[in-house]
Design a protein around this motif. Structure first.
Motif, PDB file in Angstrom:
ATOM      1  N   GLN A  26       0.840  -1.206   0.000  1.00 24.93           N
ATOM      2  CA  GLN A  26       0.000   0.000   0.000  1.00 24.93           C
ATOM      3  C   GLN A  26       0.872   1.252   0.000  1.00 24.93           C
ATOM      4  N   VAL A  27       1.917   1.244   0.817  1.00 18.79           N
ATOM      5  CA  VAL A  27       2.834   2.389   0.871  1.00 18.79           C
ATOM      6  C   VAL A  27       3.579   2.534  -0.452  1.00 18.79           C
ATOM      7  N   VAL A  28       4.039   1.421  -1.006  1.00 14.97           N
ATOM      8  CA  VAL A  28       4.751   1.463  -2.289  1.00 14.97           C
ATOM      9  C   VAL A  28       3.832   2.014  -3.377  1.00 14.97           C
ATOM     10  N   ALA A  29       2.579   1.578  -3.380  1.00 13.68           N
ATOM     11  CA  ALA A  29       1.615   2.065  -4.370  1.00 13.68           C
ATOM     12  C   ALA A  29       1.429   3.571  -4.257  1.00 13.68           C
ATOM     13  N   GLU A  30       1.338   4.067  -3.025  1.00 12.18           N
ATOM     14  CA  GLU A  30       1.176   5.510  -2.826  1.00 12.18           C
ATOM     15  C   GLU A  30       2.387   6.277  -3.331  1.00 12.18           C
ATOM     16  N   ASP A  31       3.582   5.782  -3.036  1.00 12.64           N
ATOM     17  CA  ASP A  31       4.803   6.452  -3.484  1.00 12.64           C
ATOM     18  C   ASP A  31       4.910   6.481  -5.003  1.00 12.64           C
ATOM     19  N   LEU A  32       4.570   5.357  -5.621  1.00 13.46           N
ATOM     20  CA  LEU A  32       4.696   5.255  -7.081  1.00 13.46           C
ATOM     21  C   LEU A  32       3.497   5.843  -7.804  1.00 13.46           C
ATOM     22  N   GLN A  33       2.485   6.255  -7.029  1.00  9.26           N
ATOM     23  CA  GLN A  33       1.247   6.802  -7.599  1.00  9.26           C
ATOM     24  C   GLN A  33       0.634   5.812  -8.595  1.00  9.26           C
ATOM     25  N   MET A  34       0.541   4.563  -8.139  1.00 11.98           N
ATOM     26  CA  MET A  34      -0.042   3.489  -8.930  1.00 11.98           C
ATOM     27  C   MET A  34      -1.185   2.855  -8.142  1.00 11.98           C
ATOM     28  N   PRO A  35      -2.190   2.299  -8.823  1.00 12.35           N
ATOM     29  CA  PRO A  35      -3.265   1.598  -8.113  1.00 12.35           C
ATOM     30  C   PRO A  35      -2.711   0.433  -7.296  1.00 12.35           C
ATOM     31  N   TYR A  36      -3.266   0.241  -6.115  1.00 12.29           N
ATOM     32  CA  TYR A  36      -2.788  -0.820  -5.238  1.00 12.29           C
ATOM     33  C   TYR A  36      -2.867  -2.187  -5.913  1.00 12.29           C
ATOM     34  N   GLU A  37      -3.973  -2.469  -6.585  1.00  7.60           N
ATOM     35  CA  GLU A  37      -4.134  -3.777  -7.227  1.00  7.60           C
ATOM     36  C   GLU A  37      -3.077  -4.005  -8.304  1.00  7.60           C
ATOM     37  N   THR A  38      -2.698  -2.944  -9.003  1.00  6.83           N
ATOM     38  CA  THR A  38      -1.651  -3.061 -10.022  1.00  6.83           C
ATOM     39  C   THR A  38      -0.312  -3.406  -9.375  1.00  6.83           C
ATOM     40  N   VAL A  39       0.000  -2.712  -8.289  1.00  4.38           N
ATOM     41  CA  VAL A  39       1.248  -2.976  -7.578  1.00  4.38           C
ATOM     42  C   VAL A  39       1.256  -4.399  -7.026  1.00  4.38           C
ATOM     43  N   LYS A  40       0.126  -4.830  -6.496  1.00  8.17           N
ATOM     44  CA  LYS A  40       0.015  -6.198  -5.970  1.00  8.17           C
ATOM     45  C   LYS A  40       0.238  -7.224  -7.072  1.00  8.17           C
ATOM     46  N   THR A  41      -0.335  -6.987  -8.247  1.00  9.51           N
ATOM     47  CA  THR A  41      -0.150  -7.893  -9.390  1.00  9.51           C
ATOM     48  C   THR A  41       1.298  -7.910  -9.837  1.00  9.51           C
ATOM     49  N   TYR A  42       1.915  -6.727  -9.931  1.00  7.97           N
ATOM     50  CA  TYR A  42       3.320  -6.648 -10.339  1.00  7.97           C
ATOM     51  C   TYR A  42       4.225  -7.392  -9.361  1.00  7.97           C
ATOM     52  N   ALA A  43       3.928  -7.292  -8.069  1.00  9.96           N
ATOM     53  CA  ALA A  43       4.736  -7.994  -7.073  1.00  9.96           C
ATOM     54  C   ALA A  43       4.653  -9.505  -7.276  1.00  9.96           C
ATOM     55  N   LYS A  44       3.440 -10.011  -7.547  1.00 12.12           N
ATOM     56  CA  LYS A  44       3.267 -11.446  -7.792  1.00 12.12           C
ATOM     57  C   LYS A  44       4.011 -11.881  -9.052  1.00 12.12           C
ATOM     58  N   LEU A  45       3.869 -11.091 -10.115  1.00 15.41           N
ATOM     59  CA  LEU A  45       4.552 -11.430 -11.366  1.00 15.41           C
ATOM     60  C   LEU A  45       6.068 -11.407 -11.190  1.00 15.41           C
ATOM     61  N   ALA A  46       6.559 -10.426 -10.410  1.00 14.55           N
ATOM     62  CA  ALA A  46       8.001 -10.318 -10.193  1.00 14.55           C
ATOM     63  C   ALA A  46       8.529 -11.521  -9.415  1.00 14.55           C
ATOM     64  N   ARG A  47       7.797 -11.926  -8.369  1.00 18.17           N
ATOM     65  CA  ARG A  47       8.242 -13.091  -7.596  1.00 18.17           C
ATOM     66  C   ARG A  47       8.216 -14.348  -8.464  1.00 18.17           C
ATOM     67  N   ARG A  48       7.190 -14.480  -9.291  1.00 15.76           N
ATOM     68  CA  ARG A  48       7.092 -15.635 -10.181  1.00 15.76           C
ATOM     69  C   ARG A  48       8.234 -15.658 -11.185  1.00 15.76           C
ATOM     70  N   ALA A  49       8.530 -14.474 -11.742  1.00 18.64           N
ATOM     71  CA  ALA A  49       9.623 -14.382 -12.717  1.00 18.64           C
ATOM     72  C   ALA A  49      10.975 -14.691 -12.086  1.00 18.64           C
ATOM     73  N   LEU A  50      11.134 -14.297 -10.832  1.00 19.43           N
ATOM     74  CA  LEU A  50      12.390 -14.549 -10.151  1.00 19.43           C
ATOM     75  C   LEU A  50      12.601 -16.044  -9.923  1.00 19.43           C
ATOM     76  N   LYS A  51      11.527 -16.783  -9.658  1.00 24.38           N
ATOM     77  CA  LYS A  51      11.630 -18.234  -9.486  1.00 24.38           C
ATOM     78  C   LYS A  51      11.973 -18.911 -10.807  1.00 24.38           C
ATOM     79  N   VAL A  52      11.437 -18.360 -11.898  1.00 23.19           N
ATOM     80  CA  VAL A  52      11.745 -18.924 -13.219  1.00 23.19           C
ATOM     81  C   VAL A  52      13.221 -18.777 -13.514  1.00 23.19           C
ATOM     82  N   GLU A  53      13.792 -17.592 -13.125  1.00 27.60           N
ATOM     83  CA  GLU A  53      15.206 -17.351 -13.372  1.00 27.60           C
ATOM     84  C   GLU A  53      16.075 -18.328 -12.589  1.00 27.60           C
TER      85      GLU A  53
END
Length: 370
Positions: A343-370
């Motif tokens: 929530q804090v990260v979303a506020e700082d980046l001026q992005m919707p919370y749900e978008t930030v939450k989705t990006y975090a999930k995608l990033a963690r998934r991508a990191l496991k693939v690597e």
């Protein structure tokens, strides 16, 4: 230094209403906290947001221009200057210590707003969980105009001190070197946007390439957090520039070279100057400034590492805007790893919370693939 009577701060050695023709000025605020408090490593985002909110609450038209304009930004802010130390995953600032924070204005519109704002300053700079009381306000860069800079005395070598990490964008990457063309291009962009005395860019930069030399330098490089997302490798230290004997054959550019040097403390150098990077001063110093708190350096390195991983993955899969998305993913995931809420990260980046939450999930998934 002037102590604050009631809710006002007067500028020392000057009438608060500087001349109407003023186009450039620099202010420095003295700040303090009553108790030890923690700051998140990317706290300059908060300083940036607080300043813009001050503009929005008093001059919505100027606020819209500062937010939406595609031109160069007509202001800079610094990071806090004072004792900041790493404390776990955060920074700590100490009670009864004085911290300095500077704001500069590069256009008449912003200068006029500052002139009114300083007459009735708020009692504190509000950062997340860290209210900083405003003790005093000083002029650090004298009120002036672009014409006055142009007509000021010139000649001799030009020395500049880069007191906060400084970097340039070149071919999609960061360039942490004081190459004369990059340095003076960054000043010329601001000059052409705000001075009303435009100079033909390509011709001047060709002259810089032929005429400006580095006489000496003492610089170091370091990784630093950069605004709302990403990290950069920048440099701090001092550089001395000189001109060839043939440089004076073009008196217009010869004069402009020195004017841009005098502009540097007002406009900063390179990019992200509204988030504390590129703070610049006139004069030589053998003391290289390179004190970045460990936690900030660690987070910057982690963001850079993740950005490289995600960029490589997206390029392999043919994704569009690979670097932009990779930088967002990296910033979100790295800050989450540091314990910050989405929530804090979303506020700082001026992005919707749900978008930030989705990006975090995608990033963690991508990191496991690597």
């Amino acid at each position: 230094m002037v102590r604050r009577p009631k809710n006002k701060i007067n500028l020392p050695n000057s009438d608060p209403d500087w001349p109407l023709e003023t186009e450039l000025v620099g202010l420095e605020f003295e700040l303090a906290t009553k108790v030890d408090v923690s700051l998140y490593p990317q706290y300059t985002i908060g300083l940036h947001a607080w300043f813009l909110d001050q503009v929005r609450s008093t001059n919505p038209e100027l606020s819209a221009y500062l937010h939406d304009s595609e031109s160069e930004k007509p202001f800079t802010i610094s990071a806090l200057d004072g004792e900041l130390v790493s404390s776990g995953k955060q920074l700590k600032i100490f009670a009864h210590q004085t911290y300095r924070w500077s704001v500069t204005a590069l256009s008449g519109r912003v200068v006029q707003w500052l002139a009114q704002w300083v007459k009735n300053l708020p009692s504190e700079v509000s950062l997340r969980n860290a209210p900083l009381q405003i003790l005093a306000c000083n002029i650090v860069h004298a009120p002036t105009t672009y014409t006055q800079l142009l007509n000021a005395e010139d000649g001799g070598n030009l020395s500049l001190r880069f007191i906060s990490p400084t970097s340039f964008r070149r071919k999609g990457h960061h360039l942490p070197l004081p190459v004369p063309m990059n340095v003076f291009h960054s000043y010329l962009r601001r000059w052409n946007d705000f001075s009303g005395i435009p100079i033909e860019q390509d011709t001047f930069l060709a002259w810089v390439d032929e005429s400006v030399l580095i006489t000496r330098h003492q610089i170091v490089s370091l990784k630093i957090l950069a605004g709302k997302k990403g990290a950069v490798t920048g440099f701090t230290g001092a550089v001395e520039f000189s001109l060839t004997k043939q440089a004076s054959h073009n008196p217009e550019f010869y004069q402009l070279f020195y004017a841009l040097g005098k502009l540097a403390p007002y406009c900063g150098t390179g990019h992200k100057t509204t988030f504390g990077l590129g703070q610049t001063r006139l004069g030589w110093s053998s003391q290289v400034v390179a004190d970045v708190p460990e936690v900030e350096s660690f987070l910057a390195s982690r963001i850079e590492e993740l950005t490289e991983i995600f960029t490589a993955q997206r390029k392999r899969t043919g994704g569009d805007r690979a670097s932009e998305v990779a930088s967002k993913w990296a910033t979100i995931l790295a800050r989450r790893e540091m314990g910050e809420s989405l929530q804090v990260v979303a506020e700082d980046l001026q992005m919707p919370y749900e978008t930030v939450k989705t990006y975090a999930k995608l990033a963690r998934r991508a990191l496991k693939v690597e």
